[in-house]
Design a protein around this motif. Sequence first.
Motif, mmCIF file in Angstrom:
data_model
loop_
_atom_site.group_PDB
_atom_site.id
_atom_site.type_symbol
_atom_site.label_atom_id
_atom_site.label_comp_id
_atom_site.label_asym_id
_atom_site.label_seq_id
_atom_site.Cartn_x
_atom_site.Cartn_y
_atom_site.Cartn_z
ATOM 1 N N UNK B 63 22.856 -24.788 -3.147
ATOM 2 C CA UNK B 63 23.735 -24.800 -4.303
ATOM 3 C C UNK B 63 25.199 -24.983 -3.955
ATOM 4 N N UNK B 64 25.829 -23.855 -3.578
ATOM 5 C CA UNK B 64 27.281 -23.840 -3.447
ATOM 6 C C UNK B 64 27.777 -24.782 -2.346
ATOM 7 N N UNK B 65 27.137 -24.734 -1.172
ATOM 8 C CA UNK B 65 27.718 -25.509 -0.078
ATOM 9 C C UNK B 65 27.627 -27.004 -0.370
ATOM 10 N N UNK B 69 30.811 -29.326 -0.242
ATOM 11 C CA UNK B 69 30.882 -30.525 0.607
ATOM 12 C C UNK B 69 31.172 -31.767 -0.213
ATOM 13 N N UNK B 70 30.613 -31.825 -1.438
ATOM 14 C CA UNK B 70 30.917 -32.969 -2.302
ATOM 15 C C UNK B 70 32.396 -32.962 -2.668
ATOM 16 N N UNK B 71 32.924 -31.758 -2.946
ATOM 17 C CA UNK B 71 34.349 -31.664 -3.267
ATOM 18 C C UNK B 71 35.191 -32.124 -2.086
ATOM 19 N N UNK B 72 34.734 -31.775 -0.874
ATOM 20 C CA UNK B 72 35.474 -32.216 0.311
ATOM 21 C C UNK B 72 35.342 -33.720 0.495
ATOM 22 N N UNK B 73 34.141 -34.240 0.199
ATOM 23 C CA UNK B 73 33.911 -35.674 0.386
ATOM 24 C C UNK B 73 34.739 -36.509 -0.584
ATOM 25 N N UNK B 74 35.005 -35.935 -1.761
ATOM 26 C CA UNK B 74 35.808 -36.669 -2.731
ATOM 27 C C UNK B 74 37.183 -36.981 -2.162
ATOM 28 N N UNK B 75 37.597 -36.246 -1.133
ATOM 29 C CA UNK B 75 38.918 -36.452 -0.543
ATOM 30 C C UNK B 75 38.893 -37.410 0.633
ATOM 31 N N UNK B 76 37.698 -37.689 1.159
ATOM 32 C CA UNK B 76 37.655 -38.520 2.368
ATOM 33 C C UNK B 76 36.822 -39.764 2.120
ATOM 34 N N UNK B 315 34.313 -18.131 -2.417
ATOM 35 C CA UNK B 315 33.723 -19.439 -2.734
ATOM 36 C C UNK B 315 34.551 -20.156 -3.790
ATOM 37 N N UNK B 316 34.995 -19.408 -4.808
ATOM 38 C CA UNK B 316 35.805 -20.031 -5.858
ATOM 39 C C UNK B 316 37.136 -20.520 -5.308
ATOM 40 N N UNK B 317 37.757 -19.711 -4.456
ATOM 41 C CA UNK B 317 39.062 -20.121 -3.897
ATOM 42 C C UNK B 317 38.893 -21.388 -3.070
ATOM 43 N N UNK B 318 37.823 -21.441 -2.269
ATOM 44 C CA UNK B 318 37.625 -22.635 -1.438
ATOM 45 C C UNK B 318 37.414 -23.853 -2.328
ATOM 46 N N UNK B 319 36.621 -23.672 -3.392
ATOM 47 C CA UNK B 319 36.396 -24.811 -4.288
ATOM 48 C C UNK B 319 37.710 -25.290 -4.896
ATOM 49 N N UNK B 323 39.570 -28.819 -4.770
ATOM 50 C CA UNK B 323 39.721 -29.577 -6.017
ATOM 51 C C UNK B 323 41.171 -29.936 -6.275
ATOM 52 N N UNK B 324 42.106 -29.063 -5.850
ATOM 53 C CA UNK B 324 43.506 -29.341 -6.179
ATOM 54 C C UNK B 324 44.035 -30.522 -5.376
ATOM 55 N N UNK B 325 43.391 -30.842 -4.282
ATOM 56 C CA UNK B 325 43.900 -31.942 -3.458
ATOM 57 C C UNK B 325 43.393 -33.290 -3.922
ATOM 58 N N UNK B 326 42.471 -33.284 -4.871
ATOM 59 C CA UNK B 326 42.002 -34.566 -5.383
ATOM 60 C C UNK B 326 43.142 -35.292 -6.063
ATOM 61 N N UNK B 327 43.279 -36.586 -5.812
ATOM 62 C CA UNK B 327 44.386 -37.325 -6.438
ATOM 63 C C UNK B 327 44.293 -37.253 -7.952
#
Lengths: 108, 328
Positions: B63-65, B69-76, B315-319, B323-327
């Motif tokens: 679930x969460x991870x 990881x998708x949130x991280x991938x959105x940046x790379x 977990x929420x803080x990491x998300x 998310x805040x770094x997404x353009x």
Amino acid sequence: MNVQLLIDTASWILLLSGSAFVFLGGLGLLRMPDLYTRMHAASLTDTLGSLFILLGIMLQMDWTSSLAKLVAVIGFLLVTNPTATYALANAALLAGEKPRTAPAPEKP
Amino acid sequence: MILTVLGFLLLTLLVIVTGAIVRTANLFAAVVLLSLFSLLMAANFFLLDAADVALTEAAVGAGISTVLMLAALALTAETEKTASRLKWVAAGTVTALTLVLLYATLSIPRMGDPSAPVHQHVAPWYLQNTPHLIDIPNVVSAILASFRGYDTLGEVFVVFTAGIGVLFMLGMRRFPAGKRRIPPPQTLGLKHHLVPRTVGTFILPFIILFGLYVQFHGEHGPGGGFQAGAIMAAAFILYALLEGERRALDIVPPRVLMLLLASGAFLYGAVGVMCMLLGGNFLDYNVLAADPVAGQHLGIMLVELGVGVSVTGVLLSIYHAFAKREPA
């Protein structure tokens, strides 16, 4: 009329038809030509397949709290799976994935 | 018999999925396959009667991870950089390690062997003494929160440290207060997608309810703070996906997230110190109430609550940090 036999028969029919839907869903996932038809096939597994299998299992259970949990699981699956399928199709469409259609018929 | 066949099937699938993860160059596919890996692993744990671990693996791994990881991938980038040639040092190391591990498996006892060391050490003592020392049906919770309370305290602080580590590196978004400009469409979430939004808002309360159930029913069935924290965080992340970052941060502002993150770990430690002040050892819950068993119940409940709150916050803080770094 033997009630237990009736219940067992119904349970078997449900389990087998559920398995059939899961199998067909898997087959369609492999054989269908493009994303949308594949998703259509996969949604068969999600909804009808799991629904029938869970109903078949429920018929074999006693009246315990696990039965209520399975009802909740069915409700959850029936609400979330079509939504997920819709979201996936929508995302694919927005991402520019074109459905594969037959070529337009020749003008006579 | 049927369980053995199922186990073999699951392990075979696991090997296939692992191979696919290594082979694929598309990182999105790799993330989805990793989620599948976790789900198979959860089924495996469940087959081995480890329901608590299975629940954790399903909630955190599948679930969460995946979401993180998708949130991280959105940046790379979407695809992996392909290595052009075989690296001999790496290949040699991996081969040697594989051989060592294969050799080690020879001395592993058979699955379920009652004379295996793990069943001879402290496990029989836990099983024997949990009923009269702690008196809760789920021995796993008893071990996790009471007998091995120090280890779990360590785990909570690992989670806490990971959380503040990510926040130090990425920070948290702060929307300018008062100034209500119209946010760009990307931050609006799925507002224009009616179906997921409607269904999502419909099931959100149920997810939170289930999270609370897993949290407070952990002494009686599989569950506890770690699983509940992951489920609660999933509920709030779903809200953020549906309604957009801004509304999510309006509900749980960064300040509250920080508070959650710290207060969970603090609660755990405070329970331990409380035990000391009442004349017991650190994390010795017997002294918390007049009756030692009632004290254990209270201590386990508080400690699990601390775990749940901390995990949710981290977990929420990491998300949100991703998310805040997404353009925008």
